[in-house]
Design a protein around this motif. Structure first.
Motif, PDB file in Angstrom:
ATOM      1  N   PRO A 147       1.238  -0.964  -0.250  1.00 16.22           N
ATOM      2  CA  PRO A 147       0.229   0.178   0.073  1.00 16.22           C
ATOM      3  C   PRO A 147       0.249   0.899   0.150  1.00 16.22           C
ATOM      4  O   PRO A 147       0.411   2.313  -0.554  1.00 16.22           O
ATOM      5  CB  PRO A 147      -0.381  -0.065   1.484  1.00 16.22           C
ATOM      6  CG  PRO A 147      -1.035  -1.644   1.354  1.00 16.22           C
ATOM      7  CD  PRO A 147       0.407  -2.067   1.061  1.00 16.22           C
ATOM      8  N   TYR A 159      -4.692   1.318  -3.170  1.00 18.42           N
ATOM      9  CA  TYR A 159      -5.561   0.988  -2.245  1.00 18.42           C
ATOM     10  C   TYR A 159      -6.052   2.162  -0.790  1.00 18.42           C
ATOM     11  O   TYR A 159      -6.335   1.670  -0.061  1.00 18.42           O
ATOM     12  CB  TYR A 159      -3.683   0.564  -1.361  1.00 18.42           C
ATOM     13  CG  TYR A 159      -2.844   0.125  -2.325  1.00 18.42           C
ATOM     14  CD1 TYR A 159      -2.767  -1.100  -2.130  1.00 18.42           C
ATOM     15  CD2 TYR A 159      -1.884   0.329  -3.244  1.00 18.42           C
ATOM     16  CE1 TYR A 159      -1.857  -2.323  -2.307  1.00 18.42           C
ATOM     17  CE2 TYR A 159      -1.037  -0.554  -3.849  1.00 18.42           C
ATOM     18  CZ  TYR A 159      -1.126  -1.830  -3.302  1.00 18.42           C
ATOM     19  OH  TYR A 159      -0.888  -2.664  -4.404  1.00 18.42           O
ATOM     20  N   SER A 181       2.695  -7.335   0.426  1.00 19.47           N
ATOM     21  CA  SER A 181       3.208  -6.449   0.512  1.00 19.47           C
ATOM     22  C   SER A 181       4.897  -6.895   1.624  1.00 19.47           C
ATOM     23  O   SER A 181       4.553  -7.741   1.815  1.00 19.47           O
ATOM     24  CB  SER A 181       2.204  -5.758   2.096  1.00 19.47           C
ATOM     25  OG  SER A 181       3.198  -3.962   2.138  1.00 19.47           O
ATOM     26  N   PHE A 188      -3.804   0.497   6.256  1.00 20.21           N
ATOM     27  CA  PHE A 188      -4.427  -0.354   5.498  1.00 20.21           C
ATOM     28  C   PHE A 188      -5.302  -1.422   5.363  1.00 20.21           C
ATOM     29  O   PHE A 188      -6.593  -1.730   5.291  1.00 20.21           O
ATOM     30  CB  PHE A 188      -3.586  -1.061   4.243  1.00 20.21           C
ATOM     31  CG  PHE A 188      -3.954  -1.544   3.139  1.00 20.21           C
ATOM     32  CD1 PHE A 188      -5.088  -0.741   2.317  1.00 20.21           C
ATOM     33  CD2 PHE A 188      -3.746  -2.757   3.030  1.00 20.21           C
ATOM     34  CE1 PHE A 188      -5.353  -1.323   1.369  1.00 20.21           C
ATOM     35  CE2 PHE A 188      -4.193  -3.701   2.068  1.00 20.21           C
ATOM     36  CZ  PHE A 188      -4.988  -2.857   1.307  1.00 20.21           C
TER      37      PHE A 188
END
Length: 223
Positions: A147, A159, A181, A188
């Motif tokens: 993100p 995102y 990620s 997030f």
């Protein structure tokens, strides 16, 4: 000592310069001082596909969307598990990534792009998602460092709250959104939950032997 060899460069549309290197038998794609991916470390990329497919279960004619070909680890893992009537749409923005897969990294690719179940699209994945409704049983995204975009600022839209709403709309009933990620991002996670996803945040080793740095994959299903 074996020196690493520069095999090619690629300008990401609206983003940074990528470099493909070979060091002995290994390949790596580098952005500045950051090694984005390597044939030495692919455990979490495989887990992105394996764990997403586990979560969708026995779906008739499953259709997966993979955002970002990378070095193909996620795609190859998916093809090993999908039935003969399954489909995978692979969306890759950078044309050189595919050229490298068919050229110097052809042995690594192992013909996965020529599998009849694969539809390769050269495009930005965000508009593909936004233009779909109920199409995919799983959306697997590995288009940046996570993100916190590193390669390309325009990736950030994926995102955002609106990007997550678009992903939810693009999923079939009980579909799974899986996002890779390099590290955790509590903000997030909260954004996924606020978008009314049930979220399973999993830490996965970068290497297939369970060693090395830990990456994060969010598996999200519409609440």
């Amino acid at each position: 000592m074996i020196q690493r060899e520069l095999l090619g460069t690629a300008q990401v549309p609206g983003g940074e310069l990528l470099e493909l290197y070979r060091h002995d038998r290994d390949f790596m794609i580098v952005l500045g001082h950051n090694e984005l991916m390597s044939t030495r470390k692919w455990g979490s990329e495989e887990a992105l596909a394996v764990q997403a497919i586990e979560r969708i279960g026995a779906v008739r004619q499953p259709h997966l969307l993979i955002g970002g070909y990378g070095m193909g680890f996620t795609l190859r893992a998916a093809l090993k598990l999908l039935p003969a009537d399954g489909r995978v749409t692979v969306v890759e923005l950078v044309p050189e990534i595919i050229e490298w897969a068919r050229g110097p990294m052809a042995e690594v690719a192992a013909g996965c792009l020529d599998d009849p179940r694969v539809n390769l699209v050269q495009a930005d994945v965000a508009p593909i998602i936004a233009g779909s409704e109920g199409e995919y049983d799983a959306i697997l995204l590995d288009v940046d460092n996570g993100p916190d975009g590193l390669v390309r600022a325009d990736n950030d839209v994926i995102y955002t709250s609106s990007g997550l709403r678009a992903a939810k709309a693009a999923l079939a009933p009980c579909g799974v959104l899986a996002i890779w990620s390099a590290g955790p991002d509590p903000a997030f996670t909260r954004r996924l939950q606020k978008a009314r996803f049930d979220v399973d945040e999993v830490k996965v080793a970068a290497r297939s032997n369970g060693k090395g740095a830990k990456h994060v994959i969010w598996f999200a299903r519409a609440a």
